[in-house]
Design an enzyme around this catalytic site. Sequence first.
Site, PDB file in Angstrom:
ATOM      1  N   LYS D  73      44.712   4.107  56.931  1.00 32.93           N
ATOM      2  CA  LYS D  73      45.019   3.566  55.605  1.00 32.93           C
ATOM      3  C   LYS D  73      46.034   2.409  55.703  1.00 32.93           C
ATOM      4  O   LYS D  73      46.039   1.507  54.870  1.00 32.93           O
ATOM      5  CB  LYS D  73      45.570   4.671  54.695  1.00 32.93           C
ATOM      6  CG  LYS D  73      44.540   5.746  54.331  1.00 32.93           C
ATOM      7  CD  LYS D  73      45.189   6.873  53.515  1.00 32.93           C
ATOM      8  CE  LYS D  73      44.188   7.828  52.876  1.00 32.93           C
ATOM      9  NZ  LYS D  73      43.292   8.526  53.793  1.00 32.93           N
ATOM     10  N   TYR D 246      52.577  11.896  52.445  1.00 34.53           N
ATOM     11  CA  TYR D 246      52.160  12.774  51.342  1.00 34.53           C
ATOM     12  C   TYR D 246      53.384  13.122  50.492  1.00 34.53           C
ATOM     13  O   TYR D 246      54.214  12.257  50.208  1.00 34.53           O
ATOM     14  CB  TYR D 246      51.429  14.002  51.881  1.00 34.53           C
ATOM     15  CG  TYR D 246      50.315  13.617  52.823  1.00 34.53           C
ATOM     16  CD1 TYR D 246      49.346  12.686  52.425  1.00 34.53           C
ATOM     17  CD2 TYR D 246      50.234  14.136  54.111  1.00 34.53           C
ATOM     18  CE1 TYR D 246      48.318  12.312  53.291  1.00 34.53           C
ATOM     19  CE2 TYR D 246      49.203  13.770  54.974  1.00 34.53           C
ATOM     20  CZ  TYR D 246      48.255  12.858  54.554  1.00 34.53           C
ATOM     21  OH  TYR D 246      47.261  12.486  55.396  1.00 34.53           O
TER      22      TYR D 246
END
Lengths: 310, 310, 310, 310
Positions: D73, D246
């Site tokens: 990503k 996260y």
Amino acid sequence: MAIMSTPTTFRPVLERIAEEIERTPGSGRPADYIPALAARDPRRFGMAVAELDGTVYGVGDWREPFSAQSLTKVFTLALDLAREGDALWEHVGREPSGNPFNSLVQLEYENGIPRNPFINAGALVVTDRLHTRTGDAAGELLAFLRAESGNPDLGHDEEVAASEAAHGDRNAALAHFMASYGNIDNPVPVLLDQYFRQCSVAASCADLALATGFLARHGIRADGTRLLSRSRAKQINAVMLTCGTYDAAGDFAHRVGLPGKSGVGGGIIAVVPGHCTLCVWGPGLDERGNSVAGVAALDRFTTLTGLSVF
Amino acid sequence: MAIMSTPTTFRPVLERIAEEIERTPGSGRPADYIPALAARDPRRFGMAVAELDGTVYGVGDWREPFSAQSLTKVFTLALDLAREGDALWEHVGREPSGNPFNSLVQLEYENGIPRNPFINAGALVVTDRLHTRTGDAAGELLAFLRAESGNPDLGHDEEVAASEAAHGDRNAALAHFMASYGNIDNPVPVLLDQYFRQCSVAASCADLALATGFLARHGIRADGTRLLSRSRAKQINAVMLTCGTYDAAGDFAHRVGLPGKSGVGGGIIAVVPGHCTLCVWGPGLDERGNSVAGVAALDRFTTLTGLSVF
Amino acid sequence: MAIMSTPTTFRPVLERIAEEIERTPGSGRPADYIPALAARDPRRFGMAVAELDGTVYGVGDWREPFSAQSLTKVFTLALDLAREGDALWEHVGREPSGNPFNSLVQLEYENGIPRNPFINAGALVVTDRLHTRTGDAAGELLAFLRAESGNPDLGHDEEVAASEAAHGDRNAALAHFMASYGNIDNPVPVLLDQYFRQCSVAASCADLALATGFLARHGIRADGTRLLSRSRAKQINAVMLTCGTYDAAGDFAHRVGLPGKSGVGGGIIAVVPGHCTLCVWGPGLDERGNSVAGVAALDRFTTLTGLSVF
Amino acid sequence: MAIMSTPTTFRPVLERIAEEIERTPGSGRPADYIPALAARDPRRFGMAVAELDGTVYGVGDWREPFSAQSLTKVFTLALDLAREGDALWEHVGREPSGNPFNSLVQLEYENGIPRNPFINAGALVVTDRLHTRTGDAAGELLAFLRAESGNPDLGHDEEVAASEAAHGDRNAALAHFMASYGNIDNPVPVLLDQYFRQCSVAASCADLALATGFLARHGIRADGTRLLSRSRAKQINAVMLTCGTYDAAGDFAHRVGLPGKSGVGGGIIAVVPGHCTLCVWGPGLDERGNSVAGVAALDRFTTLTGLSVF
């Protein structure tokens, strides 16, 4: 609603239910957030039916007082609606909450307007408004319950009231939070005192079934005077059906099919409009805060009698 | 429920309501998520009553087909319950959602089990399960509606079906999301095709009032055969009352006091158990997705007739 | 971080920034939840830099006291960590909140443990714990700020403190709510008094840039003694970077690239580890509660100097 | 950031860390949502450091390919930003999510705009946009990784890609959901194919530490050409620090103090701006999806070397 062709009493039905409940091994746990409730024996059970004319009868511990708790929310709602009418609905909604009963989440998303008068936040608003209008919300409630039940000894359980106050941080949070949105009129400590006294009412199944009678009589009190218009009495029944049993309202409507209101003391009141009212008591609660024996008994009652609003 | 002492027809009541609705300047806006619905004139209005014996009459555009949309969720629920019974309730709940009708939030907190069969997620689950059991959920629905309404021309609006499919990303998201929890059996494209065909049913107030009759007859179809047990028919009424009008169920119960189900095509069906069924249509929706004229008309109907389950 | 090869002062940079800010038409609005803040002229602007050795200089209103508000959360955090160490982290988290700064939602989902020490709930916990350990959290804070800034006149704005208390329902709700989870030690009124006094500290850009110095000196106070270990000082910088600017922490890190903490009085403090500290003041806030001029000035500062932790 | 007075290698530090990790009984569990990841031995461990000049060295399994998953990503973000610049930020935010990594909740509250490019929803948007601009997002990524790592054999793990596709309902839900808000350009199946191929890149610690080098070199690629401006490279570091791990970003910043990005394959990449890049691999994940050994190793690295951005 199934129409009974002749007047009848439900004595045999109640006896059968009491036997069944006794045979079923107890389940559920008493509310444990305050010691006075946690000490209750979960196997206690009582159930009463009050007919429209004030006849009342029951089974089991139907004459023993227990902690009414949230059952009183129905009466303060009626007493406030009788005074201020629909203006109340600008300060509290009438939609199911979809969340556990003392959730702050929805209150925040909805700017301090509680979802309905039967979650704690909503009941605080109703008590606040009734107190503003009467100067003594808890006293007004007590006078009403005594008059309707015909029981002048009905009163507060001071141990429960003290225990509620000692464990009242969450209700204090709710009250302050709504006050920050301008939705509380009285000082928070005054409101909480009124609210905890209201929660600590001790009454029996007989008392509470009788006191609920005005909702089966479409607004008429025990003495024949009118508390609420027919339309408004029906509206309270509607709010009970959609919001009366915390986040289990859909399940209760599905199983029992009557307007009802539960309390963490283990009581449930229910209305068969035009016929009778019921109060059942069993201290063991399910995970959503409703009496296990109480829901089971009402489920059996409607199954055995065919009574239901649907 | 107020008991009418003699059988009666509601023609004069319907005519009075139609006049009142006509006088009131239209409000609400047609659903605009697909062009086929947005084009509807919000001033259209129809209302029909079907009595238990199949007599049906109405006012306004009561014979003109409109897009049934979510009204069909009641019928697929009944058709699936008739087949699999309570096993369905392990895959969809029966609690009010407390949130807008296509919310993903609760679905996530509750592990892919939709709150009830009338939100889109829940209806997708019901259609999926009916399709698994019949091989043709949409066909099963159509056959049922034709049989109950006695209208063999009742069918799908292909333009609406195509439009739904072209704007189906949100329903695709719901279906894939539940599939990720193992709560969908059929391939998502198959399910969506079935679902969009179901939504695109076009039927009139007359058709839909008649098709709803089994809920007033406690489970008996138009031809006298039993679709559902008395108990299960009552349960569907309960689910309609608590969950049938998106996040306005409490308000609808309060104002109308009948089990009802609304659709974004502007239709609402309602049940007076043991008496009659109603269908009303007005394309202008309020901000919660319910027909403005439809809710107003039903509110007037229960006020004028005294009928209500409470 | 770009390494400056020689010691330098940032005077010319500050002057250029002040000119640019002055030319830019003011935007943002002063906090309006208490009158004392709302009255501030949004065009006021000050900025100060404190070097590691205590040299401080600035532009604009850099010597004028303003309401420090949440900037003080950094100092109470450091003072409490210096006393109890990592045990604090069992009572408050260190993750960005992802929600507006006084949200109750996450607090409820996470059992009364606030997300981080810089949201109001978290700061209440830190103050509560510091008060338990010192008997006078607000006094401890004041003594620290006076010592580090060398300004014995630094004090509270009594009007602001009174105003905070008069509008304190939301903080009272937070405190009671956490108390209901057992995460508050002191009586709520005692805690709130301490907290509002802390929020009402009035100090200048010069004072606050100097007081922040220990974070650029890796834990060493102005007098050369060690308040925190090198590792713990870095950790506070990390918490500032990820949580210091409400729900705009990501944007602040992206634009400014320094650990920073903002307050609704319009102040922002920032740290260039190993180099210097900054304090900037402009009362106009953006919709997320951060000073518009303050963020712009720090953005320009890091762009013009090449300083950033990245 | 602690300044190292002379250039140095970190070999001895890596060896010490590898010994410590080996001695510590393994903890954490491999990701189990696809079989190809679940089969990995959680005791595997590798760590590599790449210096600015392309020197790379490591310990343990530092040359063994593993599933890069979300580490990619970072690279698709850089490749898209290099093409479209700040326009990207109208389609994806840069704030920490405050919620588990594939939450739909925030997406719904924020109208289909994902919180940041490192949650799955945000990465889908970035891939979608890169694909629109290049016609082959996955190919573009692969070419970049091969060029930067100097490893022409770096490729996809076809078993992982197939497994992702077979378990792709949740990502399909995210993509359709954002498409319903108009935030996806390509057909969902096309996008998902691109996305799953991107996730299935298999690369070693050596490969990935080298490929991350442009973020330590302030935007300069391995061949000396510029991919991103200095300012934009810093911004990516900022997004990594605040959003890269996260809902443990705050904890990671607190413990490690470096911009980093983790993947469910057990890899973590980290950047010491101006100094070096790291990649560590250990398949056992903690409950928030980050490699247990990986976080521990980076924590030790920054503690032993004194390197950190704070």
